[in-house]
Write a protein that holds these residues in place. Sequence first.
Motif, PDB file in Angstrom:
ATOM      1  N   UNK A  33       6.120  -4.735  -1.364  1.00 36.68           N
ATOM      2  CA  UNK A  33       6.804  -4.304  -2.738  1.00 36.68           C
ATOM      3  C   UNK A  33       5.673  -4.490  -3.964  1.00 36.68           C
ATOM      4  N   UNK A  34       5.137  -5.638  -3.964  1.00 34.87           N
ATOM      5  CA  UNK A  34       4.330  -6.027  -4.936  1.00 34.87           C
ATOM      6  C   UNK A  34       3.190  -5.352  -4.959  1.00 34.87           C
ATOM      7  N   UNK A  38       6.281  -0.453  -1.282  1.00 36.17           N
ATOM      8  CA  UNK A  38       7.950  -0.436  -0.962  1.00 36.17           C
ATOM      9  C   UNK A  38       8.325  -0.397  -1.882  1.00 36.17           C
ATOM     10  N   UNK A  39       9.243   0.742  -2.234  1.00 36.95           N
ATOM     11  CA  UNK A  39       9.992   0.900  -3.345  1.00 36.95           C
ATOM     12  C   UNK A  39      11.396   0.163  -3.460  1.00 36.95           C
ATOM     13  N   UNK A  53      13.829   0.374   4.321  1.00 35.95           N
ATOM     14  CA  UNK A  53      12.708   0.285   3.161  1.00 35.95           C
ATOM     15  C   UNK A  53      12.375   1.717   2.934  1.00 35.95           C
ATOM     16  N   UNK A  54      12.304   2.062   1.540  1.00 36.21           N
ATOM     17  CA  UNK A  54      11.732   3.171   1.147  1.00 36.21           C
ATOM     18  C   UNK A  54      10.385   2.825   0.727  1.00 36.21           C
ATOM     19  N   UNK A  55       9.622   3.673   1.293  1.00 34.58           N
ATOM     20  CA  UNK A  55       7.957   3.568   1.049  1.00 34.58           C
ATOM     21  C   UNK A  55       7.499   4.680   0.502  1.00 34.58           C
ATOM     22  N   UNK A  56       6.308   4.454  -0.269  1.00 33.47           N
ATOM     23  CA  UNK A  56       5.500   5.377  -0.786  1.00 33.47           C
ATOM     24  C   UNK A  56       4.098   5.054  -0.379  1.00 33.47           C
ATOM     25  N   UNK A  57       3.214   5.892   0.372  1.00 36.48           N
ATOM     26  CA  UNK A  57       1.919   5.610   0.867  1.00 36.48           C
ATOM     27  C   UNK A  57       1.046   7.104   0.752  1.00 36.48           C
ATOM     28  N   UNK A  58      -0.167   7.158   0.677  1.00 36.68           N
ATOM     29  CA  UNK A  58      -0.738   8.190   0.806  1.00 36.68           C
ATOM     30  C   UNK A  58      -0.766   9.169   1.976  1.00 36.68           C
TER      31      UNK A  58
END
Length: 99
Positions: A33-34, A38-39, A53-58
Amino acid sequence: MYLIDITIKADKVPADLSEKLLAGHRKWFTGQAQAGKFLLVGPYKDKEMAGLAIAYTNSRAELDEIIAHDAYYPDYATYDVHEFQANLIADNLPDFQGK
């Protein structure tokens, strides 16, 4: 963006490792998250030892690498991952933290 449904296999976690694994798991998702990966993270209220968990990755490969560093990975949890597109986000989303 990805939705990650995480379920800990409580019956597989050795009793003598349960506190250490949970602490490592919390440290893992806090760190992600930091790092902005993880949003949103939280437990399910209607399902024991599970959460989302809602995640944002490339890429999915990057997400898989992140998941591989969870304390419960690979033997003590399942990770059901779905790619997700957020088309609408409520302005008041932060108001729901902790609820």
